[in-house]
Design an enzyme around this catalytic site. Structure first.
Site, mmCIF file in Angstrom:
data_model
loop_
_atom_site.group_PDB
_atom_site.id
_atom_site.type_symbol
_atom_site.label_atom_id
_atom_site.label_comp_id
_atom_site.label_asym_id
_atom_site.label_seq_id
_atom_site.Cartn_x
_atom_site.Cartn_y
_atom_site.Cartn_z
ATOM 1 N N GLU A 1 -23.897 103.870 -48.914
ATOM 2 C CA GLU A 1 -24.876 104.303 -50.483
ATOM 3 C C GLU A 1 -25.729 105.513 -50.454
ATOM 4 O O GLU A 1 -26.213 106.612 -49.563
ATOM 5 C CB GLU A 1 -26.322 103.690 -50.496
ATOM 6 C CG GLU A 1 -26.623 103.585 -51.401
ATOM 7 C CD GLU A 1 -28.123 104.527 -52.129
ATOM 8 O OE1 GLU A 1 -27.308 105.607 -52.416
ATOM 9 O OE2 GLU A 1 -28.751 104.461 -51.490
ATOM 10 N N CYS B 1 -32.090 109.240 -53.688
ATOM 11 C CA CYS B 1 -30.499 109.884 -54.422
ATOM 12 C C CYS B 1 -30.309 108.991 -56.151
ATOM 13 O O CYS B 1 -29.654 109.773 -56.179
ATOM 14 C CB CYS B 1 -29.973 108.772 -53.510
ATOM 15 S SG CYS B 1 -30.650 106.954 -53.418
#
Length: 493
Positions: free
Chosen positions: A265, A299
């Protein structure tokens, strides 16, 4: 449990006293290099920690491998009960997890209560505990060539998982990984960012308190070489990592030496699209306060603002209200909603994006101009404009309280701009027409697309991205399957 919304019960100066590693169910004194951990809001050293030696990395992996057969052999209901007991221990420790995170990450307490603690435990870990009970057997039925047979597809745990987390959400990111891994029947070696190791080291104490069998979860810390040894270890069956795409590429290469699977990720440059006809006065504040939370160190921060040119001026005017509401400073002050950058080098990097953009002809269209605290690695939030879409600040993840805004002429141009990036983690579409909003959402190449702000991160929905945003998915049933091998069993009838 002490509720996390009762600030009077919280010792604001508390940091975890535990500095030992957890290997095979026992506290182990670290034998590797030492380093200081800082409070990014005060620049003070709050702890000195020691990392694992090479032998201790081997020992942690060996402990996880030794514990794997018995843990995998438990029924899903038995694993579920263990995970729920672990969640109970985390809930009881909420009044210590919260200050640990606030003091080592710098997330304002008003945000950390839910985003950093409550969501992680009450929603995501509890969901994983229940998911452990699911029977994933698929009965394929009869097949008559060349002879009559029946088939089942079953799922076995992958084995030993190296869970490597980023600094910005130390508890959440850990739970996203070990929650699913434990539920699937895997054992874990947990390895946090060296920038924020304290909360993860504290988990070692809570793991033992919960009665999780020895070796099922091991906790080690260290620098780059320790992480490299773990991700390339022949005893590790899967590596799950959250962090930058540059480091993710290295981890993928390291894991490839053993043909170990990876779940990555990584970064994002997520578009926030405002289509024609939207009342920007109703959404501008929400948009700005969302991309800037946790100091923009997220993110999936929706910090690439694509606004229809007919709404551009009105959006800037409405957005000024949001910047008036941004309070940069002490994370323990409940009026604060923008905390510090994690380290001075990261502060300098974020400021470099701003300075370079202005030098290249960009402008600060909105910014917080109040003086920053004398101590702490803070950056005032900024909205940059007048930049081409191929500009560095538009294409690269800044990971700070900096957003960029670009106008577009029509919806098809918005879709093209949204997809014109190597990343594909998340996106948001603001639109008054549900049918059109869904059409646009389906054309955006991103792992998560919200419409009109969406909602909270669901534990039953997948999270991950396209392109440089990663490989595989976390959360939900999709996250569970990252830690499961598929087996076909066929028999004659």
């Amino acid at each position: 449990m002490t509720a996390v919304n009762e600030p009077t019960t919280i010792d604001q100066s508390w940091v975890p006293p535990n500095r030992t590693l957890l290997i095979g169910g026992s506290d182990v004194d670290p034998q590797g290099e030492t380093w200081d951990v800082f409070n990014p809001a005060t620049e003070e050293v709050i702890a000195t920690v020691g990392g694992a030696s090479s032998d201790q990395v081997d020992a942690a992996v060996a402990a996880a491998r030794d514990a794997f057969p018995a843990w995998a052999a438990l029924s899903g209901a038995e694993r579920s009960a263990h995970i729920h007991r672990f969640a109970d221990a985390l809930e009881r420790a909420a009044d210590r997890l919260l200050p640990s995170i606030v003091n080592e990450v710098g997330t304002p307490v008003s945000l950390a209560e839910y985003l950093q603690v409550k969501m992680a435990v009450d929603e995501h870990l509890r969901w994983a505990a229940e998911a452990a009970k699911t029977d994933r057997t698929i009965h394929l039925g009869e097949y008559d060539k060349p002879v009559p047979t029946m088939s089942d597809v079953v799922h076995d745990p992958v084995g030993v998982v190296a869970a490597i987390t980023g600094y910005n959400y130390p508890l959440n990111l850990a739970i996203f990984k070990f929650g699913a891994a434990l539920a699937a029947g895997c054992t874990v070696v947990l390895f946090p960012s060296p920038r924020t190791p304290l909360t993860t080291l504290f988990l070692g104490e809570l793991i033992q308190e919960s009665g999780l069998p020895p070796g099922v979860m091991n906790v080690i810390v260290g620098g780059t070489e320790v992480g490299k040894q773990l991700s390339s270890h022949p005893g590790v069956d899967r590596v799950s990592f959250t962090g930058s795409d540059a480091v993710g590429a290295k981890i993928m290469e390291q894991a490839a030496a053993n043909l170990a699977g990876v779940t990555l990720e990584l970064g994002g440059k997520s578009p926030n699209i405002v289509l024609e006809g939207v009342d920007v006065s109703k959404i501008a504040v929400e948009m700005h306060l969302r991309w800037s939370r946790n100091g923009g160190q997220g993110c999936a921060a929706l910090a690439r603002l694509l606004v229809h040119d007919s709404l551009y001026d009105d959006f800037l005017e409405a957005g000024a209200t949001a910047f008036d509401q941004m309070v940069v400073g002490d994370p323990w002050d409940r009026a604060t909603n923008i905390g510090p950058m994690i380290r001075p080098d990261h502060q300098a990097r974020v400021r470099g994006f701003i300075d370079d953009s202005v030098a290249a002809g960009g402008r600060k269209l909105l910014e917080v101009t109040k003086p920053l605290p004398e101590k702490g690695w803070f950056v005032n939030p900024v909205l940059l404009g007048d930049l081409p879409h191929d500009a560095r600040a538009v294409q690269n993840e800044i990971f700070g309280p900096v957003a960029v805004i670009l106008p577009f002429r029509d919806t098809e141009e918005a879709i093209r701009l949204a997809n014109d990036t190597p990343y594909g983690l998340a996106a948001n579409v603001w639109c008054d027409d549900p049918t059109e909003a869904r059409r646009v959402a389906e054309q955006i190449r991103a792992g998560t697309v919200w419409i009109n702000g969406g909602g909270a991160m669901r534990p039953d929905a997948p999270f991950g991205g396209y392109g440089k945003s990663g490989v595989g998915r976390e959360l939900g049933e999709w996250g569970m399957r990252e830690y499961l091998e598929v087996k076909h069993i066929q028999w004659r009838i």
